[in-house]
Design an enzyme around this catalytic site. Sequence first.
Site, PDB file in Angstrom:
ATOM      1  N   ASP A 187      26.971  40.043  45.908  1.00  0.00           N
ATOM      2  CA  ASP A 187      28.335  39.747  45.455  1.00  0.00           C
ATOM      3  C   ASP A 187      28.715  38.280  45.620  1.00  0.00           C
ATOM      4  O   ASP A 187      29.858  37.896  45.338  1.00  0.00           O
ATOM      5  CB  ASP A 187      29.350  40.609  46.216  1.00  0.00           C
ATOM      6  CG  ASP A 187      29.423  42.029  45.685  1.00  0.00           C
ATOM      7  OD1 ASP A 187      28.872  42.279  44.590  1.00  0.00           O
ATOM      8  OD2 ASP A 187      30.012  42.889  46.360  1.00  0.00           O
ATOM      9  N   ARG A 211      29.684  42.130  52.728  1.00  0.00           N
ATOM     10  CA  ARG A 211      29.937  40.771  52.248  1.00  0.00           C
ATOM     11  C   ARG A 211      30.140  39.767  53.390  1.00  0.00           C
ATOM     12  O   ARG A 211      30.337  38.579  53.128  1.00  0.00           O
ATOM     13  CB  ARG A 211      31.168  40.759  51.340  1.00  0.00           C
ATOM     14  CG  ARG A 211      31.022  41.602  50.092  1.00  0.00           C
ATOM     15  CD  ARG A 211      32.057  41.265  49.040  1.00  0.00           C
ATOM     16  NE  ARG A 211      31.868  39.917  48.513  1.00  0.00           N
ATOM     17  CZ  ARG A 211      32.653  39.365  47.590  1.00  0.00           C
ATOM     18  NH1 ARG A 211      33.675  40.040  47.097  1.00  0.00           N
ATOM     19  NH2 ARG A 211      32.417  38.137  47.152  1.00  0.00           N
ATOM     20  N   ARG A 219      42.528  44.517  50.626  1.00  0.00           N
ATOM     21  CA  ARG A 219      41.531  43.654  51.241  1.00  0.00           C
ATOM     22  C   ARG A 219      42.173  42.739  52.300  1.00  0.00           C
ATOM     23  O   ARG A 219      42.002  42.939  53.488  1.00  0.00           O
ATOM     24  CB  ARG A 219      40.803  42.823  50.174  1.00  0.00           C
ATOM     25  CG  ARG A 219      39.980  43.662  49.195  1.00  0.00           C
ATOM     26  CD  ARG A 219      38.805  44.360  49.863  1.00  0.00           C
ATOM     27  NE  ARG A 219      37.965  45.062  48.908  1.00  0.00           N
ATOM     28  CZ  ARG A 219      36.968  44.526  48.227  1.00  0.00           C
ATOM     29  NH1 ARG A 219      36.683  43.245  48.374  1.00  0.00           N
ATOM     30  NH2 ARG A 219      36.248  45.254  47.397  1.00  0.00           N
ATOM     31  N   HIS A 276      42.305  43.133  44.383  1.00  0.00           N
ATOM     32  CA  HIS A 276      42.594  41.747  44.738  1.00  0.00           C
ATOM     33  C   HIS A 276      43.738  41.247  43.857  1.00  0.00           C
ATOM     34  O   HIS A 276      43.887  41.683  42.709  1.00  0.00           O
ATOM     35  CB  HIS A 276      41.381  40.843  44.484  1.00  0.00           C
ATOM     36  CG  HIS A 276      40.390  40.796  45.596  1.00  0.00           C
ATOM     37  ND1 HIS A 276      39.035  40.648  45.385  1.00  0.00           N
ATOM     38  CD2 HIS A 276      40.536  40.833  46.945  1.00  0.00           C
ATOM     39  CE1 HIS A 276      38.398  40.619  46.547  1.00  0.00           C
ATOM     40  NE2 HIS A 276      39.288  40.728  47.507  1.00  0.00           N
ATOM     41  N   CYS A 318      37.030  35.727  39.375  1.00  0.00           N
ATOM     42  CA  CYS A 318      36.201  36.106  40.524  1.00  0.00           C
ATOM     43  C   CYS A 318      35.000  35.175  40.675  1.00  0.00           C
ATOM     44  O   CYS A 318      34.550  34.909  41.790  1.00  0.00           O
ATOM     45  CB  CYS A 318      35.725  37.544  40.380  1.00  0.00           C
ATOM     46  SG  CYS A 318      37.002  38.794  40.635  1.00  0.00           S
TER      47      CYS A 318
END
Length: 285
Positions: A85, A110, A155, A184, A278
């Site tokens: 990611d 992550r 998140r 997000h 992103c």
Amino acid sequence: MTDFYVVPAWQEAEWPAPTRTSRARRYAMTPPAFFAVEYAINPWMDTTTPVDVGVAMAQWEALRQTYLRLGHSVQVVEPVPGLPDMVYAANGGFIANDIAVVARFRFAQRSAETKAYSRWMSSVGYRPVTTRHVNEGQGDLLLIGETVLAGYGFRTDPRAHGEIAALLGLPVVSLELVDPRFYHLDTALAVLDDRTIAYYPPAFSEAAQATLSQLFPDAIAVSSVDAYAFGLNAVSDGLNVVLPAAATGFAAQLRAAGFEPVGVDLSELLKGGGSVKCCTLEVHQ
């Protein structure tokens, strides 16, 4: 919670569009050399769906070339094996006022990206700082003018918002996200220039919608069709708005508002729950 949102008719009326101005930007991007969907940490990820790394690389490179063609600079952050990611560079941190805040990720899958982006920040002259609480960088922290819009709910920990404000010396406006498909802030809201946003109202709590309506009465409200196409995961230089090509309705809204939509195809990277924004960490100067 409204499941399908149609743009109000009054927003489709034709009004004289203001003049928009582009400004050269500085971006950082990480190529998807090790991209894969090996786990599912958002509703868009399906581990049974095959991923073509070659296609992902070609789409990413087309995005990078688009930025260069528009007159922006792009620094490449080297990808790290085992961090599929990492291509979603926006989550790596938040850089403004010569302060580099490195991300603290919610999911263990992550967490090692923090070290990778911290090393990159150091290599380009910053001294990375961190927060005690979870913050997922520009995924949930978007700068508009001299204010940071900060998402929470899935998140980033809202307790990090105060830390961000203290570190950057900027006001932070907290906005609660309520639809897990928009996990997000940068999936549900796009900053178009220093005064203008576009957003998908049903992704936000009633209180957050009220805040956005008060702060941005001229905001562009995007339909469900374009929001589900990740249309709001866009990057703007004040005139040119790079967005997923599938978000055609949003592109028409942008054009009517005086912006220049630039559609790109990042369908392979959408399999991991990310698109244009992103993949793009802006270094605010």
